[in-house]
Design an enzyme around this catalytic site. Structure first.
Site, PDB file in Angstrom:
ATOM      1  N   ASP A 251      73.861 132.184  40.725  1.00  9.30           N
ATOM      2  CA  ASP A 251      74.935 132.288  41.707  1.00  9.30           C
ATOM      3  C   ASP A 251      76.076 133.132  41.153  1.00  9.30           C
ATOM      4  OD1 ASP A 251      76.250 131.803  44.105  1.00  9.30           O
ATOM      5  OD2 ASP A 251      77.144 129.930  43.406  1.00  9.30           O
TER       6      ASP A 251
ATOM      7  N   ASN B 169      69.791 132.297  52.974  1.00 13.23           N
ATOM      8  CA  ASN B 169      70.150 133.708  52.785  1.00 13.23           C
ATOM      9  C   ASN B 169      69.490 134.558  53.852  1.00 13.23           C
ATOM     10  OD1 ASN B 169      69.975 133.612  49.141  1.00 13.23           O
ATOM     11  ND2 ASN B 169      71.683 133.187  50.492  1.00 13.23           N
TER      12      ASN B 169
ATOM     13  N   HIS C 299      74.499 142.429  43.023  1.00  5.49           N
ATOM     14  CA  HIS C 299      73.084 142.070  43.083  1.00  5.49           C
ATOM     15  C   HIS C 299      72.271 142.893  42.083  1.00  5.49           C
ATOM     16  CE1 HIS C 299      73.735 139.400  46.376  1.00  5.49           C
ATOM     17  NE2 HIS C 299      74.022 140.344  47.258  1.00  5.49           N
TER      18      HIS C 299
ATOM     19  N   GLU D 298      68.072 117.153  33.869  1.00  6.98           N
ATOM     20  CA  GLU D 298      69.423 117.244  33.338  1.00  6.98           C
ATOM     21  C   GLU D 298      70.102 118.462  33.957  1.00  6.98           C
ATOM     22  OE1 GLU D 298      70.947 115.086  31.273  1.00  6.98           O
ATOM     23  OE2 GLU D 298      69.146 113.829  31.334  1.00  6.98           O
TER      24      GLU D 298
ATOM     25  N   GLY E 166      78.055 138.187  44.241  1.00  9.79           N
ATOM     26  CA  GLY E 166      79.091 138.732  45.114  1.00  9.79           C
ATOM     27  C   GLY E 166      80.478 138.600  44.515  1.00  9.79           C
TER      28      GLY E 166
ATOM     29  N   TRP F  93      81.194 138.350  41.351  1.00 10.10           N
ATOM     30  CA  TRP F  93      81.269 139.250  40.202  1.00 10.10           C
ATOM     31  C   TRP F  93      81.698 140.642  40.649  1.00 10.10           C
ATOM     32  CZ3 TRP F  93      78.974 143.806  38.710  1.00 10.10           C
ATOM     33  CH2 TRP F  93      79.037 144.153  37.351  1.00 10.10           C
TER      34      TRP F  93
ATOM     35  N   SER G 183      72.471 123.103  46.435  1.00 10.92           N
ATOM     36  CA  SER G 183      72.141 124.194  47.362  1.00 10.92           C
ATOM     37  C   SER G 183      70.686 124.179  47.830  1.00 10.92           C
ATOM     38  CB  SER G 183      72.493 125.561  46.730  1.00 10.92           C
ATOM     39  OG  SER G 183      73.876 125.650  46.518  1.00 10.92           O
TER      40      SER G 183
ATOM     41  N   LEU H 141      66.136 130.400  51.912  1.00  9.12           N
ATOM     42  CA  LEU H 141      65.856 130.444  53.347  1.00  9.12           C
ATOM     43  C   LEU H 141      67.143 130.698  54.117  1.00  9.12           C
ATOM     44  CD1 LEU H 141      63.258 129.965  55.055  1.00  9.12           C
ATOM     45  CD2 LEU H 141      64.006 127.604  55.333  1.00  9.12           C
TER      46      LEU H 141
END
Length: 297
Positions: free
Chosen positions: A37, A85, A54, A239, A40, A42, A228, A83
């Site tokens: 994640d 996205n 990307h 963990e 965008g 960044w 998510s 899905l």
């Protein structure tokens, strides 16, 4: 099962080697899953277009995969394209991500071969563009004989959809078996022990991940504290390691740092990490005599 091929820790960078030397090689996780994640954000922090984030994120993938292969991590699963996205992102961005995926596979199959990495995919991949599916199948076939790290890309993936698909698969199997035997599904279930015969093992066998162990460690980048819709069934006892680092800045050394944190945990799977007996426990229905410590409170 741990990989039996020789370790390639001599190929780690000095920074990676420093972290690796703090690890117990016998306790390397069998399966690490990552929610990648922050592409965008960044790009946004650098006043760049999202697509550049990307692209940089795709570079991070190969760095992390190569480190995983050098330490003999058996399974690495990356949440590449959800899905949601596919349904909610602008069509232009989705189209770019599909081209990026195709280019990534074409450009990196040679590196995967050099690192003995085997390609795998999970998700509703049949809904992706045909030309992308063809490239995916090609990359998978090219690396099928490799015996090192299995890299699984979760593409057009959603965990709720996976659970739905697993349930549908169970029902289809039951209907096909009932048809083969010339009986009803109800009669078939009565022979097999009723609906109670559908258990955790049955569900796991019909998941996309049926040929791999559940993740020991789930890493999420960008600092977001949510799952998510990723591997909800499989991460029941995983963990969790969350880092504020955005995915395009994530490298192999950060994977090793996540594993180091994992090795500091005590995995109890609902039990206790010390010997315990209930022989001295009081009856909860019996009144207890006050102790000096209780009186002092």
């Amino acid at each position: 099962m741990p990989l039996t091929q020789p370790l390639r820790i001599h190929e780690l960078s000095p920074e990676e080697l420093e972290v690796y030397r703090t690890l117990d090689p016998s306790r390397i996780p069998e399966h690490v899953a990552i929610i990648m994640d922050g592409n965008g954000r960044w790009a946004g922090k650098r006043a760049m277009k999202r697509f550049l984030g990307h692209q940089q994120g795709a570079e991070s993938v190969q760095f992390v995969v190569e480190t995983a292969s050098r330490i003999n991590l058996p399974f690495l699963t990356l949440y590449a394209f959800s899905l949601e996205n596919n349904l909610r992102r602008p069509k232009a961005e989705v189209s770019f991500l599909m081209k990026l995926l195709k280019n990534y596979l074409v450009s990196n199959v040679k590196r995967m071969q050099d690192n003995n990495v085997r390609m795998n995919y999970i998700g509703r991949t049949h809904e992706l563009p045909e030309e992308v599916q063809e490239t995916m199948k090609w990359a998978q076939a090219e690396t099928a004989k490799n015996t090192g790290t299995t890299l699984t890309l979760a593409l057009n993936y959603g965990s709720r959809a996976e659970i739905v698909d697993a349930t549908r698969s169970i029902l289809r199997d039951l209907m096909e078996e009932a048809h083969r035997r010339g009986c009803s599904v109800e009669d078939l279930l009565s022979v097999q022990g009723g609906v109670e015969s559908i258990d955790d093992e049955t569900m796991s066998h019909h998941m996309y991940t049926r040929n791999m162990p559940d993740p020991d460690l789930l890493i999420r980048t960008s600092g977001e504290m949510r799952i998510s819709n990723y591997l909800l069934w499989q991460i029941a006892y995983s963990e969790l390691f969350v880092t504020d680092r955005l995915w395009p800045d994530f490298r192999g050394v950060h994977l090793l740092e996540g594993i180091a944190a994992f090795q500091q945990r005590s995995r109890r799977f609902g039990g206790l990490d010390t010997e315990f007996t209930d022989e001295t426990l009081p009856d909860p229905q019996m009144p207890q005599a006050a102790t000096p410590e209780m009186v002092s409170r």
